[in-house]
Scaffold this motif. Sequence first.
Motif, PDB file in Angstrom:
ATOM      1  N   THR A 191       0.831  -1.205   0.000  1.00 31.94           N
ATOM      2  CA  THR A 191       0.000   0.000   0.000  1.00 31.94           C
ATOM      3  C   THR A 191       0.863   1.253   0.000  1.00 31.94           C
ATOM      4  N   ALA A 192       1.939   1.236   0.805  1.00 29.55           N
ATOM      5  CA  ALA A 192       2.839   2.390   0.864  1.00 29.55           C
ATOM      6  C   ALA A 192       3.564   2.600  -0.467  1.00 29.55           C
ATOM      7  N   VAL A 193       4.069   1.507  -1.039  1.00 26.91           N
ATOM      8  CA  VAL A 193       4.759   1.600  -2.337  1.00 26.91           C
ATOM      9  C   VAL A 193       3.783   2.082  -3.415  1.00 26.91           C
ATOM     10  N   GLY A 194       2.594   1.491  -3.426  1.00 23.01           N
ATOM     11  CA  GLY A 194       1.577   1.904  -4.392  1.00 23.01           C
ATOM     12  C   GLY A 194       1.173   3.358  -4.203  1.00 23.01           C
ATOM     13  N   GLY A 195       1.122   3.798  -2.937  1.00 27.36           N
ATOM     14  CA  GLY A 195       0.755   5.183  -2.650  1.00 27.36           C
ATOM     15  C   GLY A 195       1.723   6.168  -3.261  1.00 27.36           C
ATOM     16  N   ILE A 196       3.009   5.854  -3.182  1.00 28.55           N
ATOM     17  CA  ILE A 196       4.017   6.747  -3.771  1.00 28.55           C
ATOM     18  C   ILE A 196       3.872   6.786  -5.291  1.00 28.55           C
ATOM     19  N   MET A 197       3.541   5.630  -5.892  1.00 25.85           N
ATOM     20  CA  MET A 197       3.293   5.625  -7.340  1.00 25.85           C
ATOM     21  C   MET A 197       2.052   6.457  -7.684  1.00 25.85           C
ATOM     22  N   ILE A 198       1.031   6.389  -6.828  1.00 25.09           N
ATOM     23  CA  ILE A 198      -0.182   7.177  -7.053  1.00 25.09           C
ATOM     24  C   ILE A 198       0.135   8.670  -6.979  1.00 25.09           C
ATOM     25  N   ILE A 199       1.010   9.052  -6.034  1.00 21.95           N
ATOM     26  CA  ILE A 199       1.444  10.457  -5.957  1.00 21.95           C
ATOM     27  C   ILE A 199       2.089  10.864  -7.278  1.00 21.95           C
ATOM     28  N   ALA A 200       2.939   9.981  -7.824  1.00 19.51           N
ATOM     29  CA  ALA A 200       3.608  10.271  -9.098  1.00 19.51           C
ATOM     30  C   ALA A 200       2.587  10.448 -10.218  1.00 19.51           C
ATOM     31  N   ILE A 201       1.539   9.614 -10.219  1.00 16.36           N
ATOM     32  CA  ILE A 201       0.493   9.744 -11.237  1.00 16.36           C
ATOM     33  C   ILE A 201      -0.205  11.092 -11.099  1.00 16.36           C
ATOM     34  N   GLY A 202      -0.494  11.482  -9.856  1.00 22.40           N
ATOM     35  CA  GLY A 202      -1.129  12.777  -9.614  1.00 22.40           C
ATOM     36  C   GLY A 202      -0.269  13.930 -10.111  1.00 22.40           C
ATOM     37  N   LEU A 203       1.035  13.839  -9.869  1.00 18.94           N
ATOM     38  CA  LEU A 203       1.954  14.884 -10.341  1.00 18.94           C
ATOM     39  C   LEU A 203       1.991  14.942 -11.861  1.00 18.94           C
ATOM     40  N   ASN A 204       1.912  13.765 -12.502  1.00 16.61           N
ATOM     41  CA  ASN A 204       1.851  13.730 -13.969  1.00 16.61           C
ATOM     42  C   ASN A 204       0.598  14.432 -14.488  1.00 16.61           C
ATOM     43  N   ILE A 205      -0.530  14.194 -13.811  1.00 17.61           N
ATOM     44  CA  ILE A 205      -1.787  14.830 -14.207  1.00 17.61           C
ATOM     45  C   ILE A 205      -1.696  16.347 -14.063  1.00 17.61           C
ATOM     46  N   LEU A 206      -0.988  16.794 -13.030  1.00 19.51           N
ATOM     47  CA  LEU A 206      -0.831  18.230 -12.792  1.00 19.51           C
ATOM     48  C   LEU A 206       0.115  18.889 -13.789  1.00 19.51           C
ATOM     49  N   GLY A 207       0.793  18.079 -14.598  1.00 23.49           N
ATOM     50  CA  GLY A 207       1.670  18.631 -15.614  1.00 23.49           C
ATOM     51  C   GLY A 207       3.090  18.859 -15.166  1.00 23.49           C
ATOM     52  N   ILE A 208       3.423  18.331 -13.987  1.00 22.26           N
ATOM     53  CA  ILE A 208       4.798  18.422 -13.505  1.00 22.26           C
ATOM     54  C   ILE A 208       5.621  17.453 -14.352  1.00 22.26           C
ATOM     55  N   PRO A 209       6.923  17.760 -14.609  1.00 24.63           N
ATOM     56  CA  PRO A 209       7.741  16.904 -15.491  1.00 24.63           C
ATOM     57  C   PRO A 209       7.456  15.420 -15.327  1.00 24.63           C
ATOM     58  N   LYS A 210       7.283  14.749 -16.458  1.00 23.36           N
ATOM     59  CA  LYS A 210       6.775  13.367 -16.487  1.00 23.36           C
ATOM     60  C   LYS A 210       7.608  12.393 -15.679  1.00 23.36           C
ATOM     61  N   ILE A 211       6.903  11.600 -14.880  1.00 24.71           N
ATOM     62  CA  ILE A 211       7.522  10.510 -14.129  1.00 24.71           C
ATOM     63  C   ILE A 211       7.085   9.211 -14.801  1.00 24.71           C
ATOM     64  N   ARG A 212       8.044   8.349 -15.145  1.00 22.04           N
ATOM     65  CA  ARG A 212       7.714   7.091 -15.820  1.00 22.04           C
ATOM     66  C   ARG A 212       7.227   6.075 -14.769  1.00 22.04           C
ATOM     67  N   VAL A 213       5.972   6.215 -14.381  1.00 30.15           N
ATOM     68  CA  VAL A 213       5.421   5.438 -13.270  1.00 30.15           C
ATOM     69  C   VAL A 213       5.429   3.942 -13.570  1.00 30.15           C
ATOM     70  N   ALA A 214       5.142   3.563 -14.815  1.00 26.77           N
ATOM     71  CA  ALA A 214       5.102   2.133 -15.167  1.00 26.77           C
ATOM     72  C   ALA A 214       6.445   1.462 -14.908  1.00 26.77           C
ATOM     73  N   ASN A 215       7.532   2.215 -15.006  1.00 25.65           N
ATOM     74  CA  ASN A 215       8.864   1.646 -14.758  1.00 25.65           C
ATOM     75  C   ASN A 215       9.113   1.394 -13.276  1.00 25.65           C
ATOM     76  N   LEU A 216       8.196   1.824 -12.421  1.00 22.71           N
ATOM     77  CA  LEU A 216       8.315   1.566 -10.987  1.00 22.71           C
ATOM     78  C   LEU A 216       7.531   0.319 -10.561  1.00 22.71           C
ATOM     79  N   LEU A 217       6.762  -0.259 -11.482  1.00 18.78           N
ATOM     80  CA  LEU A 217       5.909  -1.404 -11.129  1.00 18.78           C
ATOM     81  C   LEU A 217       6.672  -2.607 -10.554  1.00 18.78           C
ATOM     82  N   PRO A 218       7.924  -2.905 -10.984  1.00 20.94           N
ATOM     83  CA  PRO A 218       8.643  -4.022 -10.359  1.00 20.94           C
ATOM     84  C   PRO A 218       8.830  -3.857  -8.855  1.00 20.94           C
ATOM     85  N   ALA A 219       8.667  -2.633  -8.355  1.00 22.56           N
ATOM     86  CA  ALA A 219       8.808  -2.399  -6.912  1.00 22.56           C
ATOM     87  C   ALA A 219       7.805  -3.221  -6.107  1.00 22.56           C
ATOM     88  N   ILE A 220       6.641  -3.500  -6.692  1.00 24.37           N
ATOM     89  CA  ILE A 220       5.637  -4.306  -5.980  1.00 24.37           C
ATOM     90  C   ILE A 220       6.159  -5.722  -5.755  1.00 24.37           C
TER      91      ILE A 220
END
Length: 235
Positions: A191-220
Amino acid sequence: MVLFGTIVNGLAIIIGAWLGMKFKKFSTEMKDTVMKAIGLAVVVLGINMALKGEEFLIVIFSLALGGVLGEKWNIEGKLNEMGQAIERKMKRNTEGKIAEGFVAATLLFVVGAMAIIGAIDSGLRQDHSVLLTKSVLDGFSSIVFAATMGIGVMFSAVPVILYQGAIALSATFIVQFIPQQFIDSFISEVTAVGGIMIIAIGLNILGIPKIRVANLLPAILITILFVIGKILWFS
């Protein structure tokens, strides 16, 4: 109900597409404001999830190692290539905007970390907050998509329900055969790891420089290994 979040997500896409077909005029300013509002809500949801972790070192190492593997395997790039290949094939084999809207919307709603994390969360702990937030995002996006691409967007609800539902049901099935001690620790850290990825998705939506969130999926997956190691070490 394990599939509650998934079903709501599908309904949100259908309703959003219907509204998009009815009301086709959306200003750029309106779209930008609503998307940024959703982005802020996604960031808050991610923070709430990230704070549920009990072993923050596991979270840090999982994200770091997961990011290394994700970049090495180029997960995000491969997902984008797969999406482009599907889109090219559909355009060759079909005519009209129905296929175009279906493919574009399906790729947007299915290919992403939020769908995976939300479905796992629904299956493991019956918490649908991620998928419900995704439903709002997908619902608004489907309004815009349907207004420009037509009714094909509505049919993208089918692969969304099948894909997320399969992940959620698989997570529920796995839980039945794993000791409770492992499940409790696993849920809190994932949940904590996923939460940080969700924060990254939110930042992407806000237009902040793109974070390649899918590349973090192996963290699970790495989180699972760390939790297993922790339990074996201290047992």
